[in-house]
Scaffold this active site. Structure first.
Site, PDB file in Angstrom:
ATOM      1  N   HIS A   2      -7.679  -8.095  -2.529  1.00  0.00           N
ATOM      2  CA  HIS A   2      -8.957  -7.442  -2.257  1.00  0.00           C
ATOM      3  C   HIS A   2      -8.860  -5.959  -2.546  1.00  0.00           C
ATOM      4  O   HIS A   2      -7.777  -5.371  -2.527  1.00  0.00           O
ATOM      5  CB  HIS A   2      -9.389  -7.658  -0.802  1.00  0.00           C
ATOM      6  CG  HIS A   2      -8.453  -7.043   0.192  1.00  0.00           C
ATOM      7  ND1 HIS A   2      -7.307  -7.666   0.609  1.00  0.00           N
ATOM      8  CD2 HIS A   2      -8.476  -5.857   0.824  1.00  0.00           C
ATOM      9  CE1 HIS A   2      -6.662  -6.898   1.466  1.00  0.00           C
ATOM     10  NE2 HIS A   2      -7.337  -5.779   1.613  1.00  0.00           N
TER      11      HIS A   2
ATOM     12  N   HIS B 133     -10.756  -2.433  -1.153  1.00  0.00           N
ATOM     13  CA  HIS B 133     -11.665  -1.836  -0.165  1.00  0.00           C
ATOM     14  C   HIS B 133     -12.650  -0.918  -0.879  1.00  0.00           C
ATOM     15  O   HIS B 133     -12.269  -0.191  -1.798  1.00  0.00           O
ATOM     16  CB  HIS B 133     -10.880  -1.018   0.857  1.00  0.00           C
ATOM     17  CG  HIS B 133      -9.936  -1.831   1.685  1.00  0.00           C
ATOM     18  ND1 HIS B 133     -10.289  -2.361   2.906  1.00  0.00           N
ATOM     19  CD2 HIS B 133      -8.652  -2.206   1.476  1.00  0.00           C
ATOM     20  CE1 HIS B 133      -9.256  -3.021   3.410  1.00  0.00           C
ATOM     21  NE2 HIS B 133      -8.244  -2.948   2.565  1.00  0.00           N
TER      22      HIS B 133
ATOM     23  N   ARG C 173      -3.566 -11.897   3.531  1.00  0.00           N
ATOM     24  CA  ARG C 173      -4.847 -11.423   3.001  1.00  0.00           C
ATOM     25  C   ARG C 173      -5.000 -11.877   1.557  1.00  0.00           C
ATOM     26  O   ARG C 173      -4.074 -11.742   0.758  1.00  0.00           O
ATOM     27  CB  ARG C 173      -4.924  -9.881   3.014  1.00  0.00           C
ATOM     28  CG  ARG C 173      -5.007  -9.176   4.350  1.00  0.00           C
ATOM     29  CD  ARG C 173      -6.107  -9.605   5.291  1.00  0.00           C
ATOM     30  NE  ARG C 173      -7.437  -9.872   4.725  1.00  0.00           N
ATOM     31  CZ  ARG C 173      -8.317  -8.964   4.354  1.00  0.00           C
ATOM     32  NH1 ARG C 173      -8.062  -7.682   4.449  1.00  0.00           N
ATOM     33  NH2 ARG C 173      -9.506  -9.309   3.887  1.00  0.00           N
TER      34      ARG C 173
ATOM     35  N   TYR D 196      -0.969 -10.103   0.532  1.00  0.00           N
ATOM     36  CA  TYR D 196       0.159  -9.688   1.381  1.00  0.00           C
ATOM     37  C   TYR D 196      -0.005 -10.287   2.770  1.00  0.00           C
ATOM     38  O   TYR D 196      -1.112 -10.592   3.206  1.00  0.00           O
ATOM     39  CB  TYR D 196       0.251  -8.153   1.455  1.00  0.00           C
ATOM     40  CG  TYR D 196      -1.001  -7.488   1.967  1.00  0.00           C
ATOM     41  CD1 TYR D 196      -1.222  -7.330   3.338  1.00  0.00           C
ATOM     42  CD2 TYR D 196      -1.965  -7.004   1.091  1.00  0.00           C
ATOM     43  CE1 TYR D 196      -2.373  -6.720   3.810  1.00  0.00           C
ATOM     44  CE2 TYR D 196      -3.126  -6.406   1.550  1.00  0.00           C
ATOM     45  CZ  TYR D 196      -3.318  -6.264   2.910  1.00  0.00           C
ATOM     46  OH  TYR D 196      -4.466  -5.680   3.368  1.00  0.00           O
TER      47      TYR D 196
ATOM     48  N   TYR E 179       0.836  -1.205   0.000  1.00  0.00           N
ATOM     49  CA  TYR E 179       0.000   0.000   0.000  1.00  0.00           C
ATOM     50  C   TYR E 179       0.869   1.253   0.000  1.00  0.00           C
ATOM     51  O   TYR E 179       1.916   1.284   0.653  1.00  0.00           O
ATOM     52  CB  TYR E 179      -0.860   0.046   1.268  1.00  0.00           C
ATOM     53  CG  TYR E 179      -2.035  -0.887   1.281  1.00  0.00           C
ATOM     54  CD1 TYR E 179      -3.264  -0.500   0.776  1.00  0.00           C
ATOM     55  CD2 TYR E 179      -1.926  -2.157   1.846  1.00  0.00           C
ATOM     56  CE1 TYR E 179      -4.362  -1.353   0.821  1.00  0.00           C
ATOM     57  CE2 TYR E 179      -3.015  -3.020   1.892  1.00  0.00           C
ATOM     58  CZ  TYR E 179      -4.227  -2.601   1.378  1.00  0.00           C
ATOM     59  OH  TYR E 179      -5.310  -3.446   1.429  1.00  0.00           O
TER      60      TYR E 179
END
Lengths: 206, 247
Positions: B163, B165, B160, B150, B111
């Site tokens: 995905h 959000h 995870r 990640y 991120y």
């Protein structure tokens, strides 16, 4: 009721919610996001106030990655939305009433600069005390939490507020009332939110 | 239903069985961040049935193009995809002018956030956020790079699934929703503690976007379909005190 669709399931906003909802807090600027912690412009009508506080978890530790949104009426007690048809109250074109703040990544402190809202008529025709609607999302919060902040200097109105009076436990009502302090020219309301444990804030199923 | 809902009509009460509980021990961070008291249920007032209105003029032309909206020196690395679908309420009606905000990791699972320390590389040409409004039919579409999985600190080797959000602001404050969209076929879906906190398998399936070959762009992008349902807005048929009416 079986032909109703089911609401899409909620999921946590996660630790990096700022990228989507407050990119500046995440550390970069990508587009001009007009929804921030300052809700007022010089033209906005109403008394300027500052709201500040922390959100604490069940151990009392500040939640340093929370994102808070607020939604409020203007100084006349009117929401900037076509569903608000209260007679005799005008929309303030300089005030949408929607704000977002990320807590400080080191201290957990959050703050909003806004105006004190007027009273809005309640569902049953009784006025609600002035209040600001809060919504919290963060890592570890599986579905956004709704609460309301009321004003410590509005004790008579608070005593008659239909929502405060829904709360059976007198001691818990206090968790929604922010004390006022004058700091120089600025009126500051302190609103700490406790997610769990002693002094747990009242959250609403709206 | 008798008539179309009007702005300010109330929303159906939320069904908690459609959502993960606040306290989901498999997702460890929820343990100290979940209220222990019951939520206080209130009849919706203007505070809950109104909500922020966003104008199309507030959005820029590339806000829904995550491939281009942070491109500095070239294109971002990764699988090019389009995500599209519609936003409806529980009665199946389109939710128009809903604000959809998305954020995600890049193709490496990293991120663009000052708190993300994962070793996966940042992509100088990928920001990872976008936003758009639904159209008259409740439809939306955006273009992005498929995010990578990640690792995260929960159990020692939890990863995870890929995905994106998604935050949606519809017709009223009570309709506000944040969720995550997953990708069909991802083997990490089966064991994700965040996704598995949802107590209902059909609700989990609702978060898994299906590949949609009909929306592929030839020699350019694949596509995934993700439909969203928000709380239904209903006309109140009989009530003694009309909302907002002074007595």
């Amino acid at each position: 009721m079986s032909n109703l669709l089911r609401e899409t399931a909620s999921q946590t906003a996660g630790p990096y919610v700022h990228i989507g909802l407050a990119p500046h807090a995440a550390g970069f600027d990508i587009f001009d996001n007009k929804v921030g912690p300052v809700l007022v412009t010089p033209e906005t009508k109403g008394e300027r106030i500052r709201i500040e506080g922390i959100v604490a978890d069940g151990s009392g530790t500040p939640v340093r990655d929370v994102l808070i949104e607020i939604w409020q009426a203007n100084a006349a007690g009117k929401y900037n939305h076509p569903g608000d048809r209260q007679p005799g109250k005008a929309i303030d074109p300089s005030f949408r009433g929607w704000g977002r703040a990320a807590s400080d990544f080191d201290t957990g402190a959050y703050a909003f600069e806004t105006i004190k809202p007027g009273s809005v008529m309640g569902r049953d025709g009784r006025p609600m005390a002035p209040h600001i609607n809060f919504w919290l999302v963060a890592r570890g919060i599986n579905i956004g939490l709704h609460t309301r902040m009321y004003f410590g200097d509005e004790a008579p109105a608070n005593a008659k507020d239909p929502v405060i009076n829904l709360i059976e436990w007198q001691v818990r009502r206090q968790t929604l009332i922010a004390p006022r302090e004058q700091r120089g020219d600025v009126a500051v309301y302190r609103f700490d939110i406790r997610l769990q444990g002693e002094g747990e804030t009242v959250f609403f199923d709206i | 239903m008798t008539r179309a809902p009007q702005p300010g009509d109330e929303f159906l009460m939320r069904d908690p069985s459609s959502h993960p509980p606040a306290h989901a021990p498999g997702y460890k961070t929820s343990v100290l961040r979940s209220p222990r008291n019951a939520l206080i249920s209130l009849q919706q007032s203007l505070s809950e049935v109104t909500g922020p209105v966003i104008g199309i003029d507030e959005l820029g032309p590339l806000d829904h193009d995550l491939i281009m909206n942070y491109a500095r020196s070239g294109l971002p690395v990764g699988e090019r995809i389009i995500v599209h679908g519609h936003v409806r309420d529980q009665f199946g009606r389109p939710v128009k002018n809903a604000l959809i905000e998305v954020w995600q990791a890049n193709a490496s699972g990293r991120y663009r956030h000052k708190n993300d320390q994962y070793i996966g590389a940042l992509d100088p040409n990928f920001g990872g956020c976008g936003r758009m409004l639904t159209d008259e039919n409740g439809c939306y579409a955006y273009r992005t790079i498929k995010p990578g999985p990640y690792p995260w600190r929960n159990r020692i080797n939890d990863w995870r699934p890929s995905h994106i959000h998604v935050a949606i602001s519809g017709d009223g404050w009570a309709q506000r929703l944040v969720t995550q969209m997953y990708f069909e076929g991802d083997p990490l879906i089966a064991t994700c503690p965040i996704l598995r906190a949802i107590p209902d398998e059909s609700q989990i399936r609702g978060l898994i976007a299906l590949q949609d070959t009909s929306a592929f762009v030839q020699f350019d992008s694949r596509a995934y379909r993700f439909d969203i349902v928000l709380r239904g807005q209903r006309a109140t048929l009989f009530e003694n005190h009309v909302q907002g009416e002074a007595k």
